[in-house]
Design a protein around this motif. Structure first.
Motif, mmCIF file in Angstrom:
data_model
loop_
_atom_site.group_PDB
_atom_site.id
_atom_site.type_symbol
_atom_site.label_atom_id
_atom_site.label_comp_id
_atom_site.label_asym_id
_atom_site.label_seq_id
_atom_site.Cartn_x
_atom_site.Cartn_y
_atom_site.Cartn_z
ATOM 1 N N ILE A 53 47.551 45.514 40.753
ATOM 2 C CA ILE A 53 47.191 45.902 42.122
ATOM 3 C C ILE A 53 48.134 45.157 43.062
ATOM 4 O O ILE A 53 48.121 43.927 43.116
ATOM 5 C CB ILE A 53 45.717 45.588 42.439
ATOM 6 C CG1 ILE A 53 44.797 46.302 41.430
ATOM 7 C CG2 ILE A 53 45.391 46.013 43.868
ATOM 8 C CD1 ILE A 53 43.319 46.017 41.622
ATOM 9 N N GLY A 54 48.952 45.916 43.785
ATOM 10 C CA GLY A 54 49.981 45.350 44.646
ATOM 11 C C GLY A 54 49.426 44.700 45.898
ATOM 12 O O GLY A 54 48.284 44.923 46.307
ATOM 13 N N ALA A 55 50.273 43.912 46.542
ATOM 14 C CA ALA A 55 49.909 43.126 47.723
ATOM 15 C C ALA A 55 49.266 43.974 48.811
ATOM 16 O O ALA A 55 49.699 45.097 49.082
ATOM 17 C CB ALA A 55 51.145 42.429 48.284
ATOM 18 N N ASN A 56 48.207 43.425 49.391
ATOM 19 C CA ASN A 56 47.513 44.013 50.542
ATOM 20 C C ASN A 56 46.858 45.365 50.282
ATOM 21 O O ASN A 56 46.499 46.064 51.226
ATOM 22 C CB ASN A 56 48.445 44.096 51.752
ATOM 23 C CG ASN A 56 48.936 42.739 52.163
ATOM 24 O OD1 ASN A 56 48.154 41.794 52.261
ATOM 25 N ND2 ASN A 56 50.231 42.600 52.367
ATOM 26 N N ALA A 57 46.666 45.721 49.028
ATOM 27 C CA ALA A 57 45.923 46.946 48.712
ATOM 28 C C ALA A 57 44.440 46.725 48.989
ATOM 29 O O ALA A 57 43.950 45.600 48.977
ATOM 30 C CB ALA A 57 46.134 47.342 47.253
ATOM 31 N N VAL A 58 43.728 47.826 49.233
ATOM 32 C CA VAL A 58 42.282 47.798 49.453
ATOM 33 C C VAL A 58 41.644 48.719 48.418
ATOM 34 O O VAL A 58 42.067 49.867 48.255
ATOM 35 C CB VAL A 58 41.915 48.274 50.878
ATOM 36 C CG1 VAL A 58 40.404 48.364 51.047
ATOM 37 C CG2 VAL A 58 42.521 47.347 51.923
ATOM 38 N N VAL A 59 40.623 48.219 47.725
ATOM 39 C CA VAL A 59 39.854 49.006 46.755
ATOM 40 C C VAL A 59 38.445 49.132 47.313
ATOM 41 O O VAL A 59 37.749 48.132 47.495
ATOM 42 C CB VAL A 59 39.842 48.327 45.368
ATOM 43 C CG1 VAL A 59 39.014 49.137 44.382
ATOM 44 C CG2 VAL A 59 41.273 48.127 44.851
ATOM 45 N N ASN A 60 38.033 50.357 47.602
ATOM 46 C CA ASN A 60 36.714 50.594 48.187
ATOM 47 C C ASN A 60 35.622 50.635 47.131
ATOM 48 O O ASN A 60 35.890 50.855 45.943
ATOM 49 C CB ASN A 60 36.712 51.890 48.992
ATOM 50 C CG ASN A 60 37.404 51.731 50.323
ATOM 51 O OD1 ASN A 60 37.517 50.644 50.863
ATOM 52 N ND2 ASN A 60 37.890 52.837 50.866
ATOM 53 N N MET A 61 34.390 50.464 47.582
ATOM 54 C CA MET A 61 33.237 50.405 46.680
ATOM 55 C C MET A 61 33.104 51.685 45.856
ATOM 56 O O MET A 61 33.483 52.761 46.285
ATOM 57 C CB MET A 61 31.952 50.148 47.463
ATOM 58 C CG MET A 61 31.503 51.259 48.356
ATOM 59 S SD MET A 61 29.954 50.789 49.159
ATOM 60 C CE MET A 61 29.271 52.410 49.426
ATOM 61 N N GLY A 62 32.585 51.506 44.639
ATOM 62 C CA GLY A 62 32.291 52.628 43.765
ATOM 63 C C GLY A 62 33.463 53.172 42.987
ATOM 64 O O GLY A 62 33.321 54.139 42.249
ATOM 65 N N VAL A 63 34.624 52.554 43.089
ATOM 66 C CA VAL A 63 35.841 53.065 42.458
ATOM 67 C C VAL A 63 36.000 52.489 41.053
ATOM 68 O O VAL A 63 35.686 51.330 40.799
ATOM 69 C CB VAL A 63 37.066 52.696 43.328
ATOM 70 C CG1 VAL A 63 38.372 52.941 42.593
ATOM 71 C CG2 VAL A 63 37.040 53.462 44.634
ATOM 72 N N THR A 64 36.525 53.315 40.153
ATOM 73 C CA THR A 64 36.933 52.871 38.821
ATOM 74 C C THR A 64 38.436 53.057 38.710
ATOM 75 O O THR A 64 38.957 54.128 39.047
ATOM 76 C CB THR A 64 36.223 53.689 37.721
ATOM 77 O OG1 THR A 64 34.815 53.427 37.791
ATOM 78 C CG2 THR A 64 36.735 53.328 36.342
ATOM 79 N N ILE A 65 39.117 52.026 38.252
ATOM 80 C CA ILE A 65 40.559 52.085 38.018
ATOM 81 C C ILE A 65 40.764 51.932 36.516
ATOM 82 O O ILE A 65 40.341 50.936 35.925
ATOM 83 C CB ILE A 65 41.301 50.983 38.793
ATOM 84 C CG1 ILE A 65 41.044 51.127 40.303
ATOM 85 C CG2 ILE A 65 42.799 51.038 38.492
ATOM 86 C CD1 ILE A 65 41.623 50.004 41.142
ATOM 87 N N GLY A 66 41.401 52.910 35.895
ATOM 88 C CA GLY A 66 41.573 52.923 34.445
ATOM 89 C C GLY A 66 42.596 51.920 33.949
ATOM 90 O O GLY A 66 43.406 51.383 34.718
ATOM 91 N N ASP A 67 42.589 51.700 32.643
ATOM 92 C CA ASP A 67 43.505 50.761 31.998
ATOM 93 C C ASP A 67 44.963 51.089 32.316
ATOM 94 O O ASP A 67 45.341 52.264 32.419
ATOM 95 C CB ASP A 67 43.336 50.806 30.475
ATOM 96 C CG ASP A 67 41.984 50.311 30.000
ATOM 97 O OD1 ASP A 67 41.275 49.638 30.773
ATOM 98 O OD2 ASP A 67 41.637 50.605 28.833
ATOM 99 N N GLU A 68 45.768 50.048 32.441
ATOM 100 C CA GLU A 68 47.222 50.132 32.635
ATOM 101 C C GLU A 68 47.640 50.958 33.852
ATOM 102 O O GLU A 68 48.731 51.513 33.893
ATOM 103 C CB GLU A 68 47.914 50.674 31.379
ATOM 104 C CG GLU A 68 47.884 49.734 30.206
ATOM 105 C CD GLU A 68 47.061 50.239 29.045
ATOM 106 O OE1 GLU A 68 46.657 51.415 29.022
ATOM 107 O OE2 GLU A 68 46.805 49.425 28.144
#
Length: 114
Positions: A53-68
């Motif tokens: 996850i790169g600098a200053n990114a925002v991940v909002n609630m309820g999200v799934t980010i898959g492997d790799e």
């Protein structure tokens, strides 16, 4: 800034750069209703193994980010991201995928704009 109040899983081997914000709650509906909406919304975030996850990114609630997967700097993640997908932008959109057919030389393959 990492908020785990709504549930959070961060997999093995992840790199989370400086300035990243990960949210598992939102008080927006409670606020705009003058507190008539009685709760703070919460939804877990799940980040797979070996995610960047790169600098200053925002991940909002309820999200799934898959492997790799790769999240570009400054991106705002509002939806699930499949494994080995590269996303960038506001809101984050697919811009490529990760090719690990030769793990000693991983490739990031771009996709043509739609």
């Amino acid at each position: 800034m990492i908020d785990g109040s709504g549930g959070l899983r961060i997999g093995a081997g992840c790199d989370i750069a400086s300035g990243v914000h990960i949210y598992t709650h939102s008080s927006a509906r409670r606020c705009i209703s003058g507190r008539e909406y009685p709760t703070v919304d919460q939804a877990a975030v799940s980040i797979g193994d070996r995610v960047f996850i790169g600098a200053n990114a925002v991940v909002n609630m309820g999200v799934t980010i898959g492997d790799e997967a790769i999240v570009g700097a400054g991106s705002v993640v509002t939806h699930h991201i499949a494994a080995r997908t590269v996303v960038a932008g506001v809101p984050a959109r697919v811009v490529g995928h990760v090719d690990l057919s030769d793990p000693s030389n991983p490739q990031i393959i771009g996709e043509a704009p739609a």
